[in-house]
Design an enzyme around this catalytic site. Structure first.
Site: not given
Length: 340
Positions: A130, A155
């Site tokens: 990501s 995350y």
């Protein structure tokens, strides 16, 4: 010649659905797995899955990558040429209040994938990282050659951990791995917790939308079909050892092991207010904006350097937000049977 078989984890998810369709169109056979959790409306996952099940060459198993026993059994049943791991607990903000979900899926689940690949030797493992791994970095555009040691959310930390775990397996077991740092993916059948989906629903219902950082956020919004095109082109590009890699000046994007990392982004950051403006134009309605400060874990800007991707596969994402938002709006109105 037999079709090459691809395992797509998270196949009922947003990117997994689009990737599975594209792979089937390209002549691969696809085995999709998904745990069908209720992080967002399961009916949307079922709708995606329903379309995939109508396509020849697609098989589905409902299972979690967190279940090592079931995953290992799956790898015994099939011989996968390629594995694309898109299964993960997504969302920066959700990670602040539900950290354990990220450990269970993104860490434990990913080690189960790595172990299954280690023992069954697919040609190539591609996995989703990501843009959030860039964290506190402010040097733009974000390059795969930059340091990414300062994540701002759990995350992001789990995605950085995935890259480190993959490198270890590439190094120890000669497992060919490629990590893909996705930049703010959007498009038809998108996730209901993402801004475009939330904004569209709120504007149509004439309810306020929360605009964080007072609309000054800039995002490298990337259309889902561009993401998928990058994955499909990279699939047969098996990572090679970088013979010039130097431990005295280590390049984070390559290695002495068969390991690579790429950004896939649109390479054109857009201010959030402009993004909303385009959406208003497509819907023919104005948003009621509730301006808010930046949220914990968020970064003010993302901007992908995609030179490495272009050099490797000759592809640069090019879908404009005008084109992409129009496609999303057309899908949304049809799917939810909304008339404007």
């Amino acid at each position: 010649m037999a079709k090459k078989q691809v395992l797509v984890t998270g196949a009922a998810g947003f990117i997994g659905f689009h990737l599975s369709r594209r792979l089937l169109d390209a002549g691969y056979s696809v085995v999709g797995i998904d745990n069908m959790n209720d992080y967002y409306e399961v009916s949307l996952k079922e709708a995606r899955l329903g379309l995939l099940k109508k396509t020849e060459g697609f098989e589905f198993r409902q299972l979690s990558i967190g279940d090592k026993k079931q995953l290992d059994q799956l790898f015994r049943e099939y011989t996968f040429s390629f594995v694309v791991n898109l299964a993960a607990q997504a969302g920066v903000r959700y990670s602040i209040t539900n950290p354990q979900a990220y450990i269970d899926s993104n860490i434990q689940g990913f080690i189960n994938i790595l172990e299954a690949c280690r023992h069954n030797k697919p040609e190539h493992l591609i996995y989703a990282s990501s843009s959030s791994v860039y964290g506190a970095n402010t040097k733009m555009p974000f390059s795969v050659h930059h340091n990414v040691d300062h994540p701002l959310s759990l995350y992001a930390a789990t995605k950085k951990a995935n890259e480190l775990m993959a490198h270890t397996y590439s190094s120890l077991y000669n497992l060919s791995t490629t990590g893909l740092r996705f930049f703010t993916v959007y498009g038809p059948y998108g996730r209901p917790d993402m801004a475009l989906f939330l904004f569209t629903k709120a504007i149509l219902e004439e309810t306020p939308i929360d605009v964080y950082n007072h609309g000054k956020m800039r995002r490298d919004f990337t259309y889902v079909e561009d993401i998928v095109e990058g994955i499909v082109r990279l699939l047969p590009k098996i990572p090679q050892e970088n013979k010039e890699w130097n431990g005295s000046a280590p390049d984070p994007a390559t290695s002495f092991a068969p390991y690579r990392v790429f950004n896939i982004g649109n390479n054109k950051p857009v201010e959030l207010l402009r993004f909303i403006e385009v959406l208003e134009e497509k819907l023919g309605k104005k948003a009621i904006k509730n301006f808010m400060p930046i949220q914990p874990g968020d970064v003010p800007e993302t901007y992908a350097d995609i030179d490495a991707l272009e050099e490797e596969v000759g592809f640069r994402p090019s879908t404009t937000i005008e084109e992409g938002i129009s496609s999303f709006v057309n899908w949304y109105l049809e799917y939810y049977k909304v008339k404007i």
